[in-house]
Scaffold this motif. Structure first.
Motif, PDB file in Angstrom:
ATOM      1  N   GLN A   1      88.129 -83.628  54.579  1.00  5.16           N
ATOM      2  CA  GLN A   1      87.029 -82.769  54.981  1.00  5.16           C
ATOM      3  C   GLN A   1      85.857 -82.831  54.011  1.00  5.16           C
ATOM      4  O   GLN A   1      84.710 -82.819  54.421  1.00  5.16           O
ATOM      5  N   PHE A   2      86.152 -82.902  52.717  1.00  5.88           N
ATOM      6  CA  PHE A   2      85.072 -82.863  51.723  1.00  5.88           C
ATOM      7  C   PHE A   2      84.781 -84.241  51.124  1.00  5.88           C
ATOM      8  O   PHE A   2      84.097 -84.341  50.113  1.00  5.88           O
ATOM      9  N   HIS A   3      85.346 -85.284  51.725  1.00  7.05           N
ATOM     10  CA  HIS A   3      85.145 -86.657  51.231  1.00  7.05           C
ATOM     11  C   HIS A   3      85.454 -86.771  49.753  1.00  7.05           C
ATOM     12  O   HIS A   3      84.646 -87.231  48.963  1.00  7.05           O
ATOM     13  N   LYS A   4      86.620 -86.276  49.374  1.00  7.27           N
ATOM     14  CA  LYS A   4      86.997 -86.345  47.969  1.00  7.27           C
ATOM     15  C   LYS A   4      88.261 -87.192  47.834  1.00  7.27           C
ATOM     16  O   LYS A   4      88.905 -87.546  48.823  1.00  7.27           O
ATOM     17  N   LYS A   5      88.590 -87.501  46.589  1.00  6.72           N
ATOM     18  CA  LYS A   5      89.804 -88.294  46.353  1.00  6.72           C
ATOM     19  C   LYS A   5      90.655 -87.634  45.271  1.00  6.72           C
ATOM     20  O   LYS A   5      91.117 -88.285  44.340  1.00  6.72           O
ATOM     21  N   VAL A   6      90.807 -86.322  45.380  1.00  3.51           N
ATOM     22  CA  VAL A   6      91.616 -85.606  44.394  1.00  3.51           C
ATOM     23  C   VAL A   6      93.060 -86.091  44.526  1.00  3.51           C
ATOM     24  O   VAL A   6      93.579 -86.262  45.628  1.00  3.51           O
ATOM     25  N   LEU A   7      93.691 -86.359  43.355  1.00  6.27           N
ATOM     26  CA  LEU A   7      94.999 -87.018  43.373  1.00  6.27           C
ATOM     27  C   LEU A   7      96.159 -86.052  43.606  1.00  6.27           C
ATOM     28  O   LEU A   7      97.168 -86.421  44.178  1.00  6.27           O
ATOM     29  N   GLY A   8      96.002 -84.821  43.142  1.00  4.15           N
ATOM     30  CA  GLY A   8      97.106 -83.884  43.325  1.00  4.15           C
ATOM     31  C   GLY A   8      96.950 -82.683  42.414  1.00  4.15           C
ATOM     32  O   GLY A   8      95.864 -82.378  41.953  1.00  4.15           O
ATOM     33  N   VAL A   9      98.100 -82.058  42.166  1.00  3.04           N
ATOM     34  CA  VAL A   9      98.120 -80.799  41.443  1.00  3.04           C
ATOM     35  C   VAL A   9      98.805 -81.038  40.094  1.00  3.04           C
ATOM     36  O   VAL A   9      99.840 -81.693  40.053  1.00  3.04           O
ATOM     37  N   SER A  10      98.228 -80.542  39.008  1.00  2.00           N
ATOM     38  CA  SER A  10      98.799 -80.797  37.679  1.00  2.00           C
ATOM     39  C   SER A  10     100.162 -80.106  37.535  1.00  2.00           C
ATOM     40  O   SER A  10     100.423 -79.119  38.225  1.00  2.00           O
ATOM     41  N   PRO A  11     101.018 -80.606  36.643  1.00  2.00           N
ATOM     42  CA  PRO A  11     102.346 -79.999  36.470  1.00  2.00           C
ATOM     43  C   PRO A  11     102.266 -78.507  36.156  1.00  2.00           C
ATOM     44  O   PRO A  11     103.066 -77.721  36.648  1.00  2.00           O
ATOM     45  N   GLU A  12     101.252 -78.112  35.386  1.00  2.00           N
ATOM     46  CA  GLU A  12     101.134 -76.694  35.041  1.00  2.00           C
ATOM     47  C   GLU A  12     100.899 -75.855  36.298  1.00  2.00           C
ATOM     48  O   GLU A  12     101.487 -74.790  36.488  1.00  2.00           O
ATOM     49  N   VAL A  13     100.044 -76.381  37.190  1.00  2.00           N
ATOM     50  CA  VAL A  13      99.746 -75.646  38.428  1.00  2.00           C
ATOM     51  C   VAL A  13     100.970 -75.636  39.349  1.00  2.00           C
ATOM     52  O   VAL A  13     101.287 -74.614  39.963  1.00  2.00           O
ATOM     53  N   ILE A  14     101.683 -76.739  39.400  1.00  2.00           N
ATOM     54  CA  ILE A  14     102.905 -76.760  40.227  1.00  2.00           C
ATOM     55  C   ILE A  14     103.860 -75.688  39.740  1.00  2.00           C
ATOM     56  O   ILE A  14     104.448 -74.946  40.538  1.00  2.00           O
ATOM     57  N   SER A  15     103.960 -75.589  38.432  1.00  2.00           N
ATOM     58  CA  SER A  15     104.869 -74.611  37.875  1.00  2.00           C
ATOM     59  C   SER A  15     104.416 -73.182  38.230  1.00  2.00           C
ATOM     60  O   SER A  15     105.235 -72.315  38.532  1.00  2.00           O
ATOM     61  N   LEU A  16     103.098 -72.959  38.238  1.00  2.26           N
ATOM     62  CA  LEU A  16     102.590 -71.655  38.677  1.00  2.26           C
ATOM     63  C   LEU A  16     102.908 -71.417  40.147  1.00  2.26           C
ATOM     64  O   LEU A  16     103.339 -70.342  40.544  1.00  2.26           O
ATOM     65  N   PHE A  17     102.676 -72.445  40.944  1.00  3.03           N
ATOM     66  CA  PHE A  17     102.920 -72.337  42.391  1.00  3.03           C
ATOM     67  C   PHE A  17     104.370 -71.964  42.683  1.00  3.03           C
ATOM     68  O   PHE A  17     104.652 -71.209  43.593  1.00  3.03           O
ATOM     69  N   THR A  18     105.295 -72.548  41.899  1.00  2.00           N
ATOM     70  CA  THR A  18     106.693 -72.307  42.243  1.00  2.00           C
ATOM     71  C   THR A  18     107.186 -70.942  41.778  1.00  2.00           C
ATOM     72  O   THR A  18     108.214 -70.479  42.230  1.00  2.00           O
ATOM     73  N   SER A  19     106.422 -70.305  40.863  1.00  3.03           N
ATOM     74  CA  SER A  19     106.912 -69.005  40.415  1.00  3.03           C
ATOM     75  C   SER A  19     106.113 -67.840  41.011  1.00  3.03           C
ATOM     76  O   SER A  19     106.523 -66.705  40.950  1.00  3.03           O
ATOM     77  N   TYR A  20     104.970 -68.149  41.598  1.00  5.38           N
ATOM     78  CA  TYR A  20     104.071 -67.105  42.108  1.00  5.38           C
ATOM     79  C   TYR A  20     104.655 -66.446  43.366  1.00  5.38           C
ATOM     80  O   TYR A  20     105.421 -67.067  44.096  1.00  5.38           O
ATOM     81  N   ALA A  21     104.286 -65.188  43.596  1.00  6.07           N
ATOM     82  CA  ALA A  21     104.898 -64.442  44.708  1.00  6.07           C
ATOM     83  C   ALA A  21     104.208 -64.676  46.056  1.00  6.07           C
ATOM     84  O   ALA A  21     104.721 -64.315  47.095  1.00  6.07           O
ATOM     85  N   TRP A  22     103.037 -65.274  46.080  1.00  5.77           N
ATOM     86  CA  TRP A  22     102.306 -65.587  47.315  1.00  5.77           C
ATOM     87  C   TRP A  22     102.182 -64.417  48.294  1.00  5.77           C
ATOM     88  O   TRP A  22     102.638 -64.513  49.438  1.00  5.77           O
ATOM     89  N   PRO A  23     101.536 -63.321  47.885  1.00  2.00           N
ATOM     90  CA  PRO A  23     101.391 -62.203  48.830  1.00  2.00           C
ATOM     91  C   PRO A  23     100.598 -62.584  50.074  1.00  2.00           C
ATOM     92  O   PRO A  23     100.810 -62.016  51.140  1.00  2.00           O
ATOM     93  N   GLY A  24      99.684 -63.558  49.954  1.00  2.00           N
ATOM     94  CA  GLY A  24      98.910 -63.982  51.133  1.00  2.00           C
ATOM     95  C   GLY A  24      99.520 -65.190  51.834  1.00  2.00           C
ATOM     96  O   GLY A  24      98.894 -65.791  52.722  1.00  2.00           O
ATOM     97  N   ASN A  25     100.723 -65.563  51.383  1.00  2.00           N
ATOM     98  CA  ASN A  25     101.497 -66.617  52.031  1.00  2.00           C
ATOM     99  C   ASN A  25     100.744 -67.932  52.198  1.00  2.00           C
ATOM    100  O   ASN A  25      99.962 -68.298  51.324  1.00  2.00           O
ATOM    101  N   VAL A  26     100.967 -68.631  53.325  1.00  2.00           N
ATOM    102  CA  VAL A  26     100.412 -69.991  53.463  1.00  2.00           C
ATOM    103  C   VAL A  26      98.880 -69.965  53.460  1.00  2.00           C
ATOM    104  O   VAL A  26      98.235 -70.863  52.940  1.00  2.00           O
ATOM    105  N   ARG A  27      98.290 -68.899  54.017  1.00  2.00           N
ATOM    106  CA  ARG A  27      96.834 -68.843  54.034  1.00  2.00           C
ATOM    107  C   ARG A  27      96.286 -68.844  52.604  1.00  2.00           C
ATOM    108  O   ARG A  27      95.307 -69.509  52.311  1.00  2.00           O
ATOM    109  N   GLU A  28      96.965 -68.117  51.724  1.00  2.00           N
ATOM    110  CA  GLU A  28      96.522 -68.051  50.328  1.00  2.00           C
ATOM    111  C   GLU A  28      96.639 -69.443  49.674  1.00  2.00           C
ATOM    112  O   GLU A  28      95.711 -69.893  48.992  1.00  2.00           O
TER     113      GLU A  28
END
Ligand SMILES: Nc1ncnc2c1ncn2[C@@H]1O[C@H](COP(=O)(O)OP(=O)(O)OP(=O)(O)O)[C@@H](O)[C@H]1O
Ligand SMILES: [Mg+2]
Length: 467
Positions: A339-366
């Motif tokens: 959509q934004f014509h970008k080539k971002v490679l992915g999510v850093s390990p630190e962010v993955i680690s945040l993602f896996t521990s976060y409670a996601w109150p807004g679920n998939v939309r968040e």
């Protein structure tokens, strides 16, 4: 033509004078060409700078134009090339055309002809790029998100959706905000025999109470002040397709009665109308409120609840199916890169680690919103700094998250294994209890979800005095 002038051109010819001659003519016409006198250098330059157009001489040492073209097309299939061939090189020029060259010109070069050919090649390139952009946009618009999930609970849900979609059941979808209720309703529709019929979605939470009735049932001319012409309602618009009532818990009680009547009698009347209009659509509704509680509080009709609930689908919150996070991250990364014509490679390990521990109150939309922001802001990897200021950015990384500290005085005198055992019992009991509640005390489903056999579940329930 303005943008055509800004395109990058590389002239490759082993005769410096010839290069200069062409380069001057192109410069005079407003282009800014680069020049090189040998093939291997041209290839190196093309790797570094990715030119839009190559003007290639055929006869060159040590590497001829054909070989250079081959290499460039491998790397940049979309780039254009014009071949400059001397008399007697026609066979090679034909080979170049077969390799995808845009055109060839015979030496001595006629400058007018060269400029026209260069202009055409660049215009054709520009058109191709525009078409690609439009295609990408259409693809994004036309393929509304697919309901994705690889966790056991989502796999089970997807399987159930497939099974029930065939049967025109009145389905009630439950789940927290952002879990994918609307997407589920669309999936039910797409997999049903009604797929070609309309899918009409009404959000009962955002419609003002005074408008709900006229919106759903439509009205005849003169039914109320302002009804200057008749208007069919959403029930009618849904035809033989699906009527999706989102946030059904917000429906005013007066409208609940009317809805119940439509479902019982399969027909309705417009406001101010006398004619009975048949209702053929299948009703799917969704809610994130506790309807059972609303019933107890007298806010929702119990008889309507049973009508809506021929089949209930419960979508688990994202924190209970963290196994879906990697797949969703990949999906949203691809979506927003396109959509934004970008080539971002992915999510850093630190962010993955945040993602896996976060409670996601807004679920998939968040998660979707966070990925959107991340893709827009990041160059290569989505880092913690690209996350919004919201709760996620403040969340603790996985190592410590979810582990409350245990007061030392409480465990004094106990062996480590005893403490762990005690904690295990507490956690197991809690998980079993929650799963039983989520499955309305369906024991075999609970055992399946927790991937234990029925007997183990039974024994644990006895041991932990559940049920
Ligand atoms: N399993 C999934 N796979 C891919 N995309 C998903 C999934 N679940 C949700 N989404 C996306 O997340 C967003 C929220 O989904 P949706 O609107 O269906 O949620 P909802 O449960 O209806 O939320 P609300 O209760 O706030 O109305 C949408 O953009 C949807 O496309
Ligand atoms: Mg919704």
């Amino acid at each position: 033509m303005g943008t055509v002038r800004s395109k990058r051109i590389l002239i490759v010819d082993d005769e410096p004078e010839h290069c200069l001659y062409i380069s001057q003519a192109l410069t005079a016409a407003g282009y800014q060409p680069s020049v090189t006198n040998d093939g291997p250098k041209a290839i190196t330059l093309s790797r570094e700078q990715k030119f839009d157009l190559y003007l290639l001489d055929i006869r060159m040492q040590p590497m001829d134009g054909l070989a250079v073209l081959q290499e460039i097309r491998n790397q940049q299939p979309e780039a254009k090339a014009i071949i400059l061939s001397a008399f007697g090189d026609v066979d090679t020029a034909v080979k170049c055309m077969k390799l995808g060259a845009y055109d060839f010109l015979s030496k001595p070069i006629n400058m007018d002809e060269l400029l026209i050919t260069v202009g055409n090649a660049l215009k054709s390139l520009e058109l191709q790029q525009e078409i690609k952009t439009l295609r990408d946009q259409i693809e994004i618009q036309q393929s509304p998100d697919q309901l994705l999930g690889e966790s056991a609970s989502m796999q089970e849900l997807l399987h159930t959706i497939e099974q029930i979609a065939q049967h025109n059941l009145t389905v009630l979808i439950r789940g927290e905000s952002g879990t994918g209720k609307e997407l589920t309703a669309r999936a039910l529709h797409a997999l049903s025999q009604r797929a070609e019929e309309p899918f009409v979605s009404v959000d009962c939470a955002t419609l003002p109470e005074t408008l709900v009735e006229s919106e759903l049932f439509g009205y005849e001319r003169g039914a109320f002040t302002g009804a200057v012409a008749q208007k069919p309602g959403r029930f009618e618009q849904a035809g033989k397709g699906t009527l999706f009532l989102d946030e059904i818990g917000n429906l005013p009680t007066t409208v609940q009665v009317k809805l119940l009547r439509v479902l019982q009698e399969r027909c309705l009347r417009r406001l101010g109308g006398k004619v009975e209009i048949p209702f053929h659509a299948t009703l799917v509704s969704a809610t994130n409120v506790d309807l059972e509680k609303s019933i107890k509080e007298g806010k929702f009709r119990e008889d309507l609840y049973y009508r809506l609930n021929e089949f209930m689908l419960r979508i688990p919150p994202l924190r209970e199916r963290r196994g879906d996070i990697p797949l969703l991250v990949k999906h949203f990364l691809d979506l927003f890169n396109r959509q934004f014509h970008k080539k971002v490679l992915g999510v850093s390990p630190e962010v993955i680690s945040l993602f896996t521990s976060y409670a996601w109150p807004g679920n998939v939309r968040e998660l979707k919103n966070i990925m959107k922001r991340g893709v827009v802001l990041a160059d290569e990897w989505i880092e913690k700094t690209h996350l919004s200021e919201g709760p996620l950015a403040q969340a603790a990384p996985a190592e410590t998250a979810g582990l409350e500290s245990i007061p030392l005085e409480a465990i004094e005198g106990f062996a480590l294994k005893d403490i762990v055992k005690q904690e295990t019992v507490r956690v197991e009991r809690q998980i079993i209890l929650q799963t039983l509640e989520a499955t309305r005390w369906n024991r075999s489903l609970t055992a399946k979800r927790l991937e234990i056999d029925y007997k183990t579940l039974y024994n644990k329930m006895k041991e932990y005095q559940i049920g």
